[in-house]
Enzyme design. Structure first.
Site, short mmCIF file in Angstrom:
data_model
loop_
_atom_site.label_atom_id
_atom_site.label_comp_id
_atom_site.label_asym_id
_atom_site.label_seq_id
_atom_site.Cartn_x
_atom_site.Cartn_y
_atom_site.Cartn_z
N PHE A 1 -6.97 110.98 -1.94
CA PHE A 1 -5.80 110.21 -1.55
C PHE A 1 -5.17 109.53 -2.76
O PHE A 1 -5.87 109.08 -3.67
CB PHE A 1 -6.17 109.07 -0.59
CG PHE A 1 -6.87 109.46 0.66
CD1 PHE A 1 -6.17 109.68 1.84
CD2 PHE A 1 -8.26 109.58 0.70
CE1 PHE A 1 -6.83 110.00 3.01
CE2 PHE A 1 -8.93 109.90 1.86
CZ PHE A 1 -8.21 110.12 3.03
N ASP A 2 -3.85 109.40 -2.73
CA ASP A 2 -3.17 108.42 -3.56
C ASP A 2 -3.38 107.05 -2.89
O ASP A 2 -3.80 106.96 -1.74
CB ASP A 2 -1.68 108.78 -3.63
CG ASP A 2 -0.87 107.76 -4.42
OD1 ASP A 2 -1.39 107.25 -5.42
OD2 ASP A 2 0.27 107.48 -4.02
N GLY A 3 -3.05 105.98 -3.62
CA GLY A 3 -3.27 104.64 -3.09
C GLY A 3 -2.04 104.00 -2.49
O GLY A 3 -1.85 103.98 -1.28
N ASP B 1 2.33 110.28 -1.66
CA ASP B 1 3.66 110.02 -1.15
C ASP B 1 4.75 110.44 -2.13
O ASP B 1 5.94 110.40 -1.78
CB ASP B 1 3.82 108.53 -0.83
CG ASP B 1 3.81 107.68 -2.09
OD1 ASP B 1 4.80 106.96 -2.35
OD2 ASP B 1 2.82 107.73 -2.82
#
Length: 309
Positions: A161-163, A277
């Protein structure tokens, strides 16, 4: 936090589970009648695997042989009920434990995400993904599958995941965009011990972490392996670590990469799927791992890197 109950529910479109690029090109170029005729002609031909197949297969593989499932997968498709036969025939041939689905004959599939109480929705259709995300469900638009699959133990699933604006909300990103790097770093240092708010994938992470805790090995490792791959670096990393600690959602790996390209870290982790995102990070990673774009506040040509060089 309230206790997580019930299985993790993943909703996936037919085109995200299977590779339907050839059939979809017929639909776009020749219309729905030609598409339907081709699908009926190939009704007994097993569909090739799509971008989301491997991660779905591995998540379902976490389920115990007996007792309540930890993970359920629902097919949510714009196909007609008539054309569902090929999809379920392929599911049976692959031995996937998918028994439920909705087929809406070309209508938007987004409203069915809420009906099925989905925790994660994967699709190739931009409109359906945005509709699900706007309703509060973790959702991502998948890109075409990579040429090679990640090597990992067969009984393990690895998710990266990105944060910010994915696991966390976009509040810190907005400070960076409005006031610059120095203001962002000062804000993160001052709030290092203040947990960030959950972002669009926050609820999904909670349920995934609950599953992770139920599939532990004797050596203390889990069959669900989680990684953070974020453009943050020190000193903005401290708030991330303390937020995860407060949430009770342990991560196996964290990569604070700053201005470095994310794709090599996603590949080194051996991700079965990666969520970000920012479209540029997804485009960079899709060659090495299945990748999904999470609808967010950033324009496609805008790259937010809240880190000093």
């Amino acid at each position: 936090m309230p206790e997580v109950t019930g299985p993790l529910i993943v909703g996936i479109s037919t085109r995200a589970l299977f590779d339907l690029r050839e059939e979809h090109s017929v639909f776009e170029e020749q219309g729905v009648e030609a598409y339907a005729a081709l699908q009926r002609e190939r009704e007994q031909v097993v569909l090739p695997k799509g971008t989301g197949f491997d991660v779905v297969d591995r998540l379902l593989g976490l389920n115990p042989a007996e007792g309540p499932p930890l993970v359920q997968v629902v097919l949510i498709s714009r196909n007609s009920p008539d054309l569902s036969l090929r999809a379920f025939h392929s599911i049976a041939e692959y031995g996937l434990g998918i028994k439920h689905g909705s087929f809406v004959s070309g209508r938007p599939a987004g409203p069915l995400v809420q009906a099925w109480s989905v925790d994660l929705f994967l699709s190739n259709e931009e409109g359906d993904v945005r509709m699900a995300a706007d309703a509060g469900t973790a959702a991502a638009r998948l890109h075409p599958p990579p040429e090679r699959a990640a090597l990992a133990p067969e009984d393990e699933v690895r998710i990266a995941f990105d944060g910010d604006a994915v696991l966390f909300d976009a509040a810190s990103d907005e400070i960076y965009k409005a006031h610059g790097l120095d203001a962002f770093l000062a804000h993160e240092r001052a709030n290092a011990h203040v947990p960030m708010n959950r972002g669009p994938f926050g609820h999904f992470l909670r349920k995934l972490a609950a599953v992770r805790g139920q599939v532990m090995r004797d050596d203390g490792s889990s069959r669900v392996r989680l990684a953070l791959v974020t453009a943050r670096n020190a000193p903005a990393h401290e708030r991330v670590v303390l937020t995860f600690r407060e949430w009770g959602t342990p991560f196996d790996e964290a990569h604070f990469v700053g201005h470095h390209i994310k794709a090599p870290f996603v590949e080194a982790f051996g991700a079965h799927i990666f969520f970000d995102d920012q479209e540029k990070h997804v485009l960079g990673a899709r060659g090495v791992a299945p990748a999904g774009h999470v609808p967010g506040p950033h324009a496609p040509d805008e790259l937010i890197v809240p880190a000093a060089k």
